[in-house]
Design an enzyme around this catalytic site. Structure first.
Site, PDB file in Angstrom:
ATOM      1  N   GLU A  24       0.824  -1.210   0.000  1.00  0.00           N
ATOM      2  CA  GLU A  24       0.000   0.000   0.000  1.00  0.00           C
ATOM      3  C   GLU A  24       0.859   1.262   0.000  1.00  0.00           C
ATOM      4  O   GLU A  24       0.577   2.221  -0.722  1.00  0.00           O
ATOM      5  CB  GLU A  24      -0.954  -0.004   1.193  1.00  0.00           C
ATOM      6  CG  GLU A  24      -1.954  -1.148   1.210  1.00  0.00           C
ATOM      7  CD  GLU A  24      -2.730  -1.301  -0.079  1.00  0.00           C
ATOM      8  OE1 GLU A  24      -2.917  -0.308  -0.821  1.00  0.00           O
ATOM      9  OE2 GLU A  24      -3.156  -2.430  -0.377  1.00  0.00           O
ATOM     10  N   HIS A  38       2.133   1.945  -3.380  1.00  0.00           N
ATOM     11  CA  HIS A  38       1.267   2.762  -4.230  1.00  0.00           C
ATOM     12  C   HIS A  38       1.577   4.249  -4.018  1.00  0.00           C
ATOM     13  O   HIS A  38       1.546   5.038  -4.966  1.00  0.00           O
ATOM     14  CB  HIS A  38      -0.206   2.510  -3.901  1.00  0.00           C
ATOM     15  CG  HIS A  38      -0.765   1.253  -4.491  1.00  0.00           C
ATOM     16  ND1 HIS A  38      -0.703   0.962  -5.839  1.00  0.00           N
ATOM     17  CD2 HIS A  38      -1.417   0.214  -3.915  1.00  0.00           C
ATOM     18  CE1 HIS A  38      -1.298  -0.196  -6.068  1.00  0.00           C
ATOM     19  NE2 HIS A  38      -1.736  -0.686  -4.918  1.00  0.00           N
ATOM     20  N   HIS A  80      -5.426  -6.457 -10.561  1.00  0.00           N
ATOM     21  CA  HIS A  80      -4.663  -7.438  -9.790  1.00  0.00           C
ATOM     22  C   HIS A  80      -4.281  -8.628 -10.663  1.00  0.00           C
ATOM     23  O   HIS A  80      -3.165  -9.139 -10.582  1.00  0.00           O
ATOM     24  CB  HIS A  80      -5.464  -7.887  -8.567  1.00  0.00           C
ATOM     25  CG  HIS A  80      -5.734  -6.770  -7.609  1.00  0.00           C
ATOM     26  ND1 HIS A  80      -6.854  -5.979  -7.704  1.00  0.00           N
ATOM     27  CD2 HIS A  80      -5.025  -6.299  -6.551  1.00  0.00           C
ATOM     28  CE1 HIS A  80      -6.821  -5.062  -6.745  1.00  0.00           C
ATOM     29  NE2 HIS A  80      -5.725  -5.247  -6.036  1.00  0.00           N
TER      30      HIS A  80
END
Length: 507
Positions: A324, A327, A406
């Site tokens: 995360e 990102h 994904h």
């Protein structure tokens, strides 16, 4: 998300190849020569109006970001047209220590022709159209006129709305044609990963916390905004004894112990391996909030939210939190969040690198995604060494960019594994190649260094094809006296069936 720009007094114009302009290597420096200002050299290159910029008489540039890595300076610029921001008009100029341009990466492929900047649709109508793209709306961050670059440039209203969409929480930027009122495109800022596996998680760890008076808080003392909070209150966890968590996976404070530990290990990895100053590149990150009532985790440009598995345990593992925050790193390198089906594999590389750097015996480094958090009891959701084990493709095809993001990570994850470990695995699982070739790896530290420096060449037109070009160029820039790393990058891309691209570098 608003970005601060450094205005460069330049008028720019001209046309050429969209991805690359190579230059000769650095001249031999004389000991008495004054230091070269690489940023000023990049500004001068822009001011010279080279053909590679695809710019017309109404264009100007604003220098937005400067990153230095491995002796090179990467200066990123945003384009304006008649004073309006151009979406898809960004570029990166790479200069060396002698002030020479080594590479120019340009998102735009042709100049913007004469375009009226007078809207026929009202801003309120555009906002209403943007809001209609979500199931529920909790807020509107603002709207502005922009120019959308492309084969035919268009004037558009760009609006960012918050709420929920078909897949849950959403922070969505919507571009509405300012002439026709139709939606030209959307960009979702909420990026999520769903992890699975076993175990709980990092054990007894040391954390860098902040002391104010007699109260400690789960807030990093040096990295701005890096803290761990209760998602329901957005309050940072505090205490009087600097002892945190109870080892129970359902406890939010314990989830924060794992999360902040991972975030701080990633900060150390970024500094030690990549020379980057925290996740945003300028000594800052984002609050991590544990308590999302969902089997999920996400980054949305302002925060990281950590959810739980079906047993109510918070999924703060190294590869989930590292992913995360990855990102965020992607968001805060030139070009923003990667596109064309590449964003999840990009984040997975940072999750893997963080896990390997941490080398925690409770979460041994590997190339599985989410193996330490048992979301639904079905094992890791992605296997970088063999994506097909989770139903994703090992090999790139023309359909990859249009797949769910994904699933589209498969070929990129496979490429990264082959680059790092090789097809034999080097102590990790063997990895099948799509062309039956044998690939020799260069190690994860070198692999993530090449990946990161490719991201510094990134523009808003990122894609799998461009990542092949950028990673080859990055290897060439980083290791100018050797073709070993370049050849490994090329062999790994070939091994996942991503073909050679027009104009890609050679070694």
């Amino acid at each position: 998300m608003a970005r601060k720009s450094l205005v460069v007094g330049l008028a720019v114009g001209t046309a050429a190849a969209s991805a690359l302009v190579a230059a000769t290597g650095p001249a031999a420096a004389q000991p008495s020569a004054p230091a070269v200002d690489a940023v000023a050299a990049a500004d001068s290159m822009i001011a010279a109006r080279p053909a590679a910029l695809h710019a017309g008489s109404h264009d100007a540039f604003q220098r937005r970001q400067v990153v230095q890595s491995a002796g090179l300076t990467y200066a990123a610029y945003d384009r304006t047209y008649k004073g309006l921001a151009v979406k898809g008009g960004d570029l990166v100029v790479v200069t060396d220590s002698a002030g020479q341009t080594r590479y120019t990466s340009v998102a735009q492929s042709n100049p913007i022709g004469e375009l009226s900047t007078t809207a026929k649709v009202t801003a309120s109508t555009a906002v209403a159209t943007a809001k209609a793209q979500l199931k529920t709306v909790t807020g509107v961050e603002g709207t502005s006129l922009v120019v959308i670059a492309g084969d035919t440039a268009k004037l558009a209203y760009e609006t960012t709305v918050n709420g929920t969409g078909a897949n849950g929480v959403s922070r969505l930027t919507v571009d509405v044609d300012a002439v026709t009122g139709r939606v030209l495109g959307t960009e979702e800022h909420v990026t999520e990963v769903t992890g699975t596996g076993t175990g709980w998680i990092n054990g007894s760890v040391s954390l860098n916390t902040t002391l104010s008076g007699s109260t400690y808080s789960l807030k990093d003392p040096t990295v701005t905004n890096l803290s761990c909070q209760d998602a329901s209150t957005k309050a940072t966890f505090t205490g009087s004894d600097n002892v945190w968590g109870n080892g129970t996976g359902t406890n939010k404070e314990t989830g924060c112990v794992d999360a902040l530990y991972v975030a701080q290990k990633q900060v150390a990895m970024l500094s030690s391996w990549l020379g980057r100053n925290a996740q945003n590149g300028s000594g800052a990150a984002w609050p991590i909030r544990v308590g999302l009532n969902d089997q999920n985790a996400y980054y949305d440009g302002t925060q990281v939210q950590i959810g739980k598995n079906t047993a109510g345990k918070w999924i703060s593992s190294a590869d989930v939190v590292g992913h995360e925050l990855g990102h965020g790193i992607d968001d805060k390198t030139p070009g923003g969040i990667s596109k064309g089906g590449t964003q999840e594999f990009v984040a997975d590389t940072f999750g893997a690198a963080t896990e390997w750097y941490a080398n925690n015996p409770n979460d041994p480094p590997d190339y599985q995604v989410g193996e330490e958090v048992n979301l639904v009891g079905s094992g890791p959701i992605r296997y970088m060494y063999n994506p097909s084990l989770a139903g994703d493709s090992n090999c790139y095809s023309s359909s990859t960019p249009s797949q769910e993001v994904h699933a589209a990570a498969g070929p990129g994850n496979h490429w990264f594994y082959l680059l790092a470990q090789g097809s034999g695995g080097n102590g990790q699982p063997a990895s099948p190649t799509c062309n039956s070739s044998t690939v020799t790896g260069v190690g994860i530290q070198t692999a993530i260094k090449i990946m990161y420096n490719a991201m510094l060449l990134k523009t808003s037109s990122s894609s799998y094809a461009k990542y092949r070009v950028w990673t080859l160029q990055a290897a060439k820039n980083l290791y100018p006296g050797s073709c070993t790393q370049f050849n490994a990058v090329k062999a790994a891309w070939n091994a996942v069936s991503l073909p050679a691209q027009s104009g890609e570098p050679t070694c």
